[in-house]
Design a protein around this motif. Structure first.
Motif, PDB file in Angstrom:
ATOM      1  N   ARG A  23     -16.746  25.139  65.365  1.00 32.79           N
ATOM      2  CA  ARG A  23     -15.744  24.273  65.220  1.00 32.79           C
ATOM      3  C   ARG A  23     -15.492  23.329  66.447  1.00 32.79           C
ATOM      4  N   MET A  24     -14.121  23.060  66.661  1.00 30.76           N
ATOM      5  CA  MET A  24     -14.112  22.201  67.899  1.00 30.76           C
ATOM      6  C   MET A  24     -13.583  22.709  69.050  1.00 30.76           C
ATOM      7  N   GLY A  25     -13.625  24.259  68.857  1.00 26.92           N
ATOM      8  CA  GLY A  25     -12.995  24.845  69.960  1.00 26.92           C
ATOM      9  C   GLY A  25     -14.060  24.973  71.204  1.00 26.92           C
ATOM     10  N   ALA A  26     -15.354  24.951  71.060  1.00 25.11           N
ATOM     11  CA  ALA A  26     -16.437  25.057  71.953  1.00 25.11           C
ATOM     12  C   ALA A  26     -16.444  23.530  72.550  1.00 25.11           C
ATOM     13  N   LEU A  27     -16.086  22.648  71.780  1.00 31.50           N
ATOM     14  CA  LEU A  27     -16.107  21.154  72.494  1.00 31.50           C
ATOM     15  C   LEU A  27     -14.980  20.899  73.203  1.00 31.50           C
ATOM     16  N   THR A  28     -13.941  21.526  72.965  1.00 31.64           N
ATOM     17  CA  THR A  28     -12.379  21.259  73.692  1.00 31.64           C
ATOM     18  C   THR A  28     -12.740  22.132  74.881  1.00 31.64           C
ATOM     19  N   ALA A  29     -13.446  23.246  74.931  1.00 27.16           N
ATOM     20  CA  ALA A  29     -13.450  23.994  76.305  1.00 27.16           C
ATOM     21  C   ALA A  29     -14.536  23.110  77.302  1.00 27.16           C
ATOM     22  N   ARG A  30     -15.452  22.564  76.474  1.00 31.73           N
ATOM     23  CA  ARG A  30     -16.192  21.747  77.441  1.00 31.73           C
ATOM     24  C   ARG A  30     -15.649  20.492  78.032  1.00 31.73           C
ATOM     25  N   CYS A  31     -14.659  19.976  77.295  1.00 31.60           N
ATOM     26  CA  CYS A  31     -13.941  18.924  77.760  1.00 31.60           C
ATOM     27  C   CYS A  31     -12.914  19.430  79.010  1.00 31.60           C
ATOM     28  N   GLU A  32     -12.348  20.295  78.717  1.00 33.04           N
ATOM     29  CA  GLU A  32     -11.103  20.934  79.672  1.00 33.04           C
ATOM     30  C   GLU A  32     -11.933  21.204  80.868  1.00 33.04           C
ATOM     31  N   ALA A  33     -13.148  21.738  80.774  1.00 38.36           N
ATOM     32  CA  ALA A  33     -14.141  21.957  82.040  1.00 38.36           C
ATOM     33  C   ALA A  33     -14.730  20.695  82.764  1.00 38.36           C
ATOM     34  N   GLY A  34     -14.487  19.531  82.085  1.00 44.63           N
ATOM     35  CA  GLY A  34     -14.947  18.334  82.726  1.00 44.63           C
ATOM     36  C   GLY A  34     -16.509  18.014  82.568  1.00 44.63           C
ATOM     37  N   GLU A  35     -17.046  18.689  81.649  1.00 44.75           N
ATOM     38  CA  GLU A  35     -18.636  18.368  81.217  1.00 44.75           C
ATOM     39  C   GLU A  35     -18.759  16.909  80.878  1.00 44.75           C
ATOM     40  N   GLN A  36     -19.474  16.221  81.528  1.00 44.89           N
ATOM     41  CA  GLN A  36     -19.461  14.585  81.170  1.00 44.89           C
ATOM     42  C   GLN A  36     -20.199  14.553  79.755  1.00 44.89           C
ATOM     43  N   THR A  37     -21.117  15.393  79.438  1.00 43.78           N
ATOM     44  CA  THR A  37     -21.784  14.993  78.132  1.00 43.78           C
ATOM     45  C   THR A  37     -20.908  15.127  76.945  1.00 43.78           C
ATOM     46  N   ALA A  38     -19.938  16.042  77.356  1.00 40.33           N
ATOM     47  CA  ALA A  38     -18.872  16.278  75.986  1.00 40.33           C
ATOM     48  C   ALA A  38     -17.671  15.164  76.088  1.00 40.33           C
ATOM     49  N   LEU A  39     -17.345  14.933  77.234  1.00 35.65           N
ATOM     50  CA  LEU A  39     -16.350  13.726  77.585  1.00 35.65           C
ATOM     51  C   LEU A  39     -16.806  12.282  76.817  1.00 35.65           C
ATOM     52  N   ARG A  40     -18.153  12.110  77.296  1.00 31.73           N
ATOM     53  CA  ARG A  40     -18.785  10.960  76.842  1.00 31.73           C
ATOM     54  C   ARG A  40     -18.785  10.912  75.195  1.00 31.73           C
ATOM     55  N   ALA A  41     -19.030  11.914  74.602  1.00 31.17           N
ATOM     56  CA  ALA A  41     -19.078  12.062  73.330  1.00 31.17           C
ATOM     57  C   ALA A  41     -17.725  11.722  72.510  1.00 31.17           C
ATOM     58  N   VAL A  42     -16.837  12.436  73.336  1.00 29.83           N
ATOM     59  CA  VAL A  42     -15.512  12.032  72.660  1.00 29.83           C
ATOM     60  C   VAL A  42     -14.952  10.756  72.807  1.00 29.83           C
ATOM     61  N   ARG A  43     -15.218  10.299  74.097  1.00 30.74           N
ATOM     62  CA  ARG A  43     -14.676   8.836  74.189  1.00 30.74           C
ATOM     63  C   ARG A  43     -15.440   7.706  73.249  1.00 30.74           C
ATOM     64  N   GLN A  44     -16.658   8.171  73.007  1.00 28.25           N
ATOM     65  CA  GLN A  44     -17.574   7.129  72.082  1.00 28.25           C
ATOM     66  C   GLN A  44     -16.773   7.388  70.591  1.00 28.25           C
ATOM     67  N   ALA A  45     -16.590   8.634  70.303  1.00 31.59           N
ATOM     68  CA  ALA A  45     -15.667   8.700  68.972  1.00 31.59           C
ATOM     69  C   ALA A  45     -14.480   8.047  69.218  1.00 31.59           C
ATOM     70  N   GLY A  46     -13.656   8.053  70.023  1.00 29.77           N
ATOM     71  CA  GLY A  46     -12.518   7.246  70.238  1.00 29.77           C
ATOM     72  C   GLY A  46     -12.568   5.750  70.023  1.00 29.77           C
ATOM     73  N   THR A  47     -13.812   5.420  70.626  1.00 29.10           N
ATOM     74  CA  THR A  47     -13.931   3.952  70.780  1.00 29.10           C
ATOM     75  C   THR A  47     -14.139   3.490  69.147  1.00 29.10           C
ATOM     76  N   ALA A  48     -14.899   4.432  68.466  1.00 32.33           N
ATOM     77  CA  ALA A  48     -15.268   3.976  66.977  1.00 32.33           C
ATOM     78  C   ALA A  48     -14.175   3.912  66.151  1.00 32.33           C
ATOM     79  N   LEU A  49     -13.391   5.103  66.568  1.00 27.99           N
ATOM     80  CA  LEU A  49     -12.044   5.351  65.800  1.00 27.99           C
ATOM     81  C   LEU A  49     -11.128   4.029  66.138  1.00 27.99           C
ATOM     82  N   GLY A  50     -11.184   3.849  67.164  1.00 33.38           N
ATOM     83  CA  GLY A  50     -10.010   2.404  67.550  1.00 33.38           C
ATOM     84  C   GLY A  50     -10.474   1.175  66.876  1.00 33.38           C
ATOM     85  N   ILE A  51     -11.648   1.032  66.828  1.00 35.95           N
ATOM     86  CA  ILE A  51     -12.198  -0.317  66.082  1.00 35.95           C
ATOM     87  C   ILE A  51     -11.898  -0.237  64.635  1.00 35.95           C
ATOM     88  N   ALA A  52     -12.367   1.011  63.931  1.00 35.80           N
ATOM     89  CA  ALA A  52     -11.609   1.133  62.485  1.00 35.80           C
ATOM     90  C   ALA A  52     -10.037   0.837  62.591  1.00 35.80           C
TER      91      ALA A  52
END
Length: 390
Positions: A278-307
């Protein structure tokens, strides 16, 4: 009239109790004598209970306090998710008394097998509730798809692979009236019924996003769910954000779900989705500042904002609420959502233009399940005469 007044009394006490008879009379605009007659009937039917006098803050003897019963009729809620099944039993006070979740991949599964597993969970939950003195008064089921209005037929659920499935004969009997509803709609109703309303207590207007493996939305306008002509309003996940983009399970291309759905975000972060992932692993990576995870979430947020910008421009809601698994990613997801809304929409507020506020739902992933159970409770509160046997 008797049915309506019994319902008004029961709804008021369930929502605001403990209350005295005088409190109830003041809230619903009936005489104290009329309210006392109705209350006595509900007490005899064990739908209300009394407890000792409360502090009224006024001169005179404080009245006996009334509460909705925590035994007797209860609402049963169920949720069919792409990667889980869940059930709960809620008493008339709105308290969850039994809850169970089973993680399992339902995508592409035979509906009869999924409903068989869900039926087993429901029977066990009802047995546990019975030991606490509760009996089912109705069942509501949340599903991630389009439901034909006023039926139990799932017209299309792309993330399950279901088309034209009638759940009526696949659900257990003996649980009272059965309703089937889109999970985003039930999540929005849970938010509405548990919220504080709009400014000054006005009826609320908001867009509720249920963001999990699929992305759905529901629109509440002035305190009422906007269903659409066929009951299919809110398919935000299939709004194109990149018209020539990735293929989507719906058959289209570039849909929001293909960029901001749970599986899409996990894969973009380098995490392969699967049962129990689920999202626990992704949340942990974001909390750790992992750039790939942060970039994936930012891209999702951009798409969600457009919609969402299209929804805001069209509907002018007071707020947007993000529910489901993506709500856990709010610290990293919501800033790009807000930036897109600021770029593409504007709402006049206090003489200046500001984007509509976006907040995570306090209910998180539980919104659809709680909305289902509460809708069954509210249906019982709407018809207390049936519970009283008359």
């Amino acid at each position: 009239m008797r049915q309506r007044n019994l319902s008004r009394v029961l709804h008021t006490v369930a929502a605001e109790g403990p209350l005295s008879r005088a409190d109830v009379a003041a809230r619903i605009g009936l005489t104290r004598a009329a309210v006392s007659t109705l209350v006595d009937e509900l007490l005899r039917g064990e739908l209300l209970v009394e407890r000792g006098p409360g502090r009224s803050g006024t001169v005179g003897r404080p009245g006996t306090q009334l509460l909705a019963a925590d035994r007797g009729p209860a609402g049963v809620g169920a949720e069919i998710g792409v990667d889980h099944l869940a059930v709960c039993v809620m008493d008339l006070r709105g308290d969850v008394r039994v809850r169970a979740v089973h993680e399992t991949r339902n995508q592409g599964s035979d509906p009869a097998e999924v409903l068989g597993a869900l039926g087993g969970m429901l029977r066990r939950a009802v047995e546990r509730a019975a030991s606490a003195g509760l009996r089912p008064a109705g069942l509501a089921v949340a599903v991630p798809g389009l439901v034909v209005r006023d039926t139990a037929t799932v017209l299309r659920a792309p993330n399950l692979g279901w088309h034209g499935v009638d759940l009526a004969d696949l659900l257990p009997s003996g649980l009272g009236p059965v309703t089937v509803e889109n999970e985003a709609s039930l999540g929005a109703l849970a938010e509405l019924w548990g919220g504080s309303g709009g400014p000054g207590g006005a009826p609320d207007s908001f867009v509720h996003v249920s963001a999990q493996i699929g992305i759905g939305a529901a629109v509440v306008v002035d305190g009422e769910l906007l269903r659409g002509a066929q009951g299919f309003a809110g398919e935000l996940g299939h709004v194109p954000v990149r018209p020539e983009g990735r293929p989507c399970t719906c058959g289209g291309r570039g849909c929001l779900e293909a960029y901001a759905g749970e599986d899409a975000v996990l894969r973009a972060a380098g995490i392969e989705p699967g049962p129990g992932v689920r999202m626990g692993a992704l949340t942990a990576r974001c909390e750790a500042g992992e750039q790939t995870a942060l970039r994936a979430v930012r891209q999702a947020g951009t798409a969600l904002g457009i919609a969402l910008s299209g929804a805001v421009n069209l509907l002018d809601p007071r707020r947007i609420v993000i529910g489901g698994s993506l709500a856990r990613l709010a610290p990293w997801l919501l800033p790009p959502v807000g930036r897109e809304l600021a770029r593409r929409t504007a709402v006049a507020a206090g003489g200046r233009e500001t984007p509509v506020p976006v907040t995570p739902s306090p209910l998180g992933q539980d919104g659809p399940l709680l909305g289902a159970a509460r809708s069954a409770v509210r249906a019982a509160l709407d018809a207390p005469a049936a519970l009283l046997g008359g």
